[in-house]
Design a protein around this motif. Structure first.
Motif, PDB file in Angstrom:
ATOM      1  N   LEU A  38     -33.546   7.481 -36.242  1.00  0.00           N
ATOM      2  CA  LEU A  38     -32.429   7.687 -35.328  1.00  0.00           C
ATOM      3  C   LEU A  38     -32.867   7.606 -33.874  1.00  0.00           C
ATOM      4  CD1 LEU A  38     -30.944  10.742 -37.235  1.00  0.00           C
ATOM      5  CD2 LEU A  38     -29.991   8.427 -37.230  1.00  0.00           C
ATOM      6  N   THR A  39     -32.181   6.786 -33.108  1.00  0.00           N
ATOM      7  CA  THR A  39     -32.371   6.725 -31.666  1.00  0.00           C
ATOM      8  C   THR A  39     -31.237   7.484 -30.981  1.00  0.00           C
ATOM      9  OG1 THR A  39     -31.068   4.696 -31.443  1.00  0.00           O
ATOM     10  CG2 THR A  39     -33.439   4.450 -31.905  1.00  0.00           C
ATOM     11  N   LEU A  40     -31.394   7.732 -29.675  1.00  0.00           N
ATOM     12  CA  LEU A  40     -30.325   8.401 -28.937  1.00  0.00           C
ATOM     13  C   LEU A  40     -29.050   7.569 -28.968  1.00  0.00           C
ATOM     14  CD1 LEU A  40     -32.236   9.777 -25.807  1.00  0.00           C
ATOM     15  CD2 LEU A  40     -31.626  10.984 -27.909  1.00  0.00           C
ATOM     16  N   GLU A  41     -29.201   6.254 -28.878  1.00  0.00           N
ATOM     17  CA  GLU A  41     -28.023   5.382 -28.945  1.00  0.00           C
ATOM     18  C   GLU A  41     -27.314   5.523 -30.289  1.00  0.00           C
ATOM     19  OE1 GLU A  41     -26.790   0.647 -28.514  1.00  0.00           O
ATOM     20  OE2 GLU A  41     -28.872   1.206 -28.858  1.00  0.00           O
ATOM     21  N   MET A  42     -28.077   5.620 -31.382  1.00  0.00           N
ATOM     22  CA  MET A  42     -27.457   5.782 -32.697  1.00  0.00           C
ATOM     23  C   MET A  42     -26.706   7.095 -32.796  1.00  0.00           C
ATOM     24  SD  MET A  42     -30.451   4.228 -35.144  1.00  0.00           S
ATOM     25  CE  MET A  42     -29.582   4.527 -36.706  1.00  0.00           C
ATOM     26  N   LEU A  43     -27.251   8.145 -32.195  1.00  0.00           N
ATOM     27  CA  LEU A  43     -26.555   9.430 -32.228  1.00  0.00           C
ATOM     28  C   LEU A  43     -25.240   9.350 -31.469  1.00  0.00           C
ATOM     29  CD1 LEU A  43     -29.560  11.874 -31.670  1.00  0.00           C
ATOM     30  CD2 LEU A  43     -28.472  11.254 -33.827  1.00  0.00           C
ATOM     31  N   ARG A  44     -25.275   8.721 -30.314  1.00  0.00           N
ATOM     32  CA  ARG A  44     -24.020   8.538 -29.551  1.00  0.00           C
ATOM     33  C   ARG A  44     -23.029   7.696 -30.339  1.00  0.00           C
ATOM     34  NH1 ARG A  44     -27.828   8.096 -25.101  1.00  0.00           N
ATOM     35  NH2 ARG A  44     -27.861   5.827 -25.362  1.00  0.00           N
ATOM     36  N   ASP A  45     -23.539   6.678 -31.004  1.00  0.00           N
ATOM     37  CA  ASP A  45     -22.662   5.797 -31.782  1.00  0.00           C
ATOM     38  C   ASP A  45     -22.070   6.517 -32.994  1.00  0.00           C
ATOM     39  OD1 ASP A  45     -22.995   3.732 -30.035  1.00  0.00           O
ATOM     40  OD2 ASP A  45     -24.454   2.635 -31.260  1.00  0.00           O
ATOM     41  N   LEU A  46     -22.815   7.438 -33.578  1.00  0.00           N
ATOM     42  CA  LEU A  46     -22.263   8.223 -34.689  1.00  0.00           C
ATOM     43  C   LEU A  46     -21.092   9.078 -34.217  1.00  0.00           C
ATOM     44  CD1 LEU A  46     -25.503   9.300 -36.579  1.00  0.00           C
ATOM     45  CD2 LEU A  46     -23.577   8.054 -37.570  1.00  0.00           C
ATOM     46  N   VAL A  47     -21.221   9.661 -33.038  1.00  0.00           N
ATOM     47  CA  VAL A  47     -20.108  10.435 -32.471  1.00  0.00           C
ATOM     48  C   VAL A  47     -18.900   9.527 -32.271  1.00  0.00           C
ATOM     49  CG1 VAL A  47     -19.330  11.802 -30.498  1.00  0.00           C
ATOM     50  CG2 VAL A  47     -21.675  12.064 -31.352  1.00  0.00           C
ATOM     51  N   ASP A  48     -19.132   8.339 -31.696  1.00  0.00           N
ATOM     52  CA  ASP A  48     -18.034   7.387 -31.470  1.00  0.00           C
ATOM     53  C   ASP A  48     -17.431   6.913 -32.789  1.00  0.00           C
ATOM     54  OD1 ASP A  48     -18.405   7.572 -28.743  1.00  0.00           O
ATOM     55  OD2 ASP A  48     -19.628   5.759 -28.607  1.00  0.00           O
ATOM     56  N   ALA A  49     -18.281   6.733 -33.805  1.00  0.00           N
ATOM     57  CA  ALA A  49     -17.784   6.283 -35.109  1.00  0.00           C
ATOM     58  C   ALA A  49     -16.845   7.314 -35.720  1.00  0.00           C
ATOM     59  CB  ALA A  49     -18.956   6.011 -36.046  1.00  0.00           C
ATOM     60  N   ALA A  50     -17.196   8.581 -35.620  1.00  0.00           N
ATOM     61  CA  ALA A  50     -16.337   9.634 -36.165  1.00  0.00           C
ATOM     62  C   ALA A  50     -14.995   9.669 -35.436  1.00  0.00           C
ATOM     63  CB  ALA A  50     -17.035  10.981 -36.073  1.00  0.00           C
ATOM     64  N   ARG A  51     -15.031   9.473 -34.135  1.00  0.00           N
ATOM     65  CA  ARG A  51     -13.777   9.442 -33.372  1.00  0.00           C
ATOM     66  C   ARG A  51     -12.929   8.246 -33.774  1.00  0.00           C
ATOM     67  NH1 ARG A  51     -16.571  10.714 -27.507  1.00  0.00           N
ATOM     68  NH2 ARG A  51     -16.805  12.975 -27.766  1.00  0.00           N
ATOM     69  N   LYS A  52     -13.588   7.128 -33.988  1.00  0.00           N
ATOM     70  CA  LYS A  52     -12.869   5.925 -34.403  1.00  0.00           C
ATOM     71  C   LYS A  52     -12.203   6.136 -35.748  1.00  0.00           C
ATOM     72  CE  LYS A  52     -13.603   0.925 -34.902  1.00  0.00           C
ATOM     73  NZ  LYS A  52     -14.603  -0.168 -34.821  1.00  0.00           N
ATOM     74  N   VAL A  53     -12.911   6.767 -36.684  1.00  0.00           N
ATOM     75  CA  VAL A  53     -12.339   7.060 -37.996  1.00  0.00           C
ATOM     76  C   VAL A  53     -11.144   7.997 -37.852  1.00  0.00           C
ATOM     77  CG1 VAL A  53     -12.775   8.204 -40.202  1.00  0.00           C
ATOM     78  CG2 VAL A  53     -14.494   6.661 -39.245  1.00  0.00           C
TER      79      VAL A  53
END
Length: 249
Positions: free
Chosen positions: A27-42
């Protein structure tokens, strides 16, 4: 959204995949941010009835990529600051965002499920793993404490002695042991297919009732997650900064 987190919608399902296979989905910091964005998108897709989390390649996730994250200490500090309304920082929200959803989240796990990867899986509502999956609360191996909401989710799943044992030793455990102590929900040769079957069973029920049941248990099982998150940050930040400064010398 970056290349290392993919989100796909199919009928009433959302499929979220960690996509850094050459690094065992470290996991990179970018991936962590993207996981947050992915949950919001869902969350924005009101037709979604279930989420299935997977990892591409040989592992679900080997955990936080320490070398990549520690290359930018200021970014660590920035992402470590909690959001006032949520009570979570980026590391924590990358996991807890899946608990906030109204729909069940099922993690289909294989290979390594270590550190931050395990914390993501623990934040799902259900975890199905292959017979050969390995798990580790591995932060102690790096001189750190469990974070990314791990203390909160572990307290809901296993006994305090087992949680301390996993956290203090960082020993890897096998799937049978994980099932026996309650860390995972089930074992399957094909966890993605088993996740689909479980999603079928749940989505056959009333959506509102399923959402209410999820939040009822999450909000009442153990109280005080916000205070736990604050304590987690207080313990972890100086350790992370020490590691980052040592690597930059």
């Amino acid at each position: 959204m970056g290349d290392h987190i993919t989100v796909r919608f199919d009928d009433n399902r959302a499929y979220v995949e960690l996509n850094r296979p050459g690094k065992h989905n470290g996991l990179t910091l970018e991936m962590l941010r993207d996981l947050v964005d992915a949950a919001r998108k869902v969350a924005d897709y009101r037709t979604i009835r279930a989420v299935i989390l997977t990892g591409k390649g040989p592992s679900f996730s080997s955990g936080l990529d320490i070398s990549a994250a520690s290359s930018n200490p200021l970014a660590i500090v920035r992402e470590f600051l909690p959001r006032p309304l949520r009570g979570t920082n980026t590391f924590q929200e990358a996991c807890w965002a899946w608990r906030r959803l109204d729909v069940p989240v099922i993690a289909a796990i294989h290979g390594r499920c270590f550190g931050g990867g395990l914390q993501i899986a623990l934040a799902a509502d259900f975890r199905i793993a292959t017979p050969t999956t390995e798990f580790s609360v591995m932060e102690a191996a790096h001189g750190l404490v469990p974070d990314m909401t791990g203390p909160a989710t572990l307290s809901q799943l296993i006994g305090i002695d087992q949680a301390k044992l996993l956290a203090m030793t960082a020993d890897p455990i096998d799937t049978d042991y994980a099932l026996r102590i309650g860390l995972i929900t089930d074992i399957a040769d094909d966890p993605a297919r088993a996740a689909e079957a479980l999603a079928d069973r749940i989505t056959a029920r009333d959506r509102t009732a399923v959402a209410a049941a999820k939040h009822l248990f999450d909000h009442s099982w153990n109280r005080g997650s916000r205070a736990t998150f604050a304590a987690e940050r207080m313990a972890q930040l100086p350790l992370l900064l020490r590691k980052a400064m040592a690597s930059s010398d």
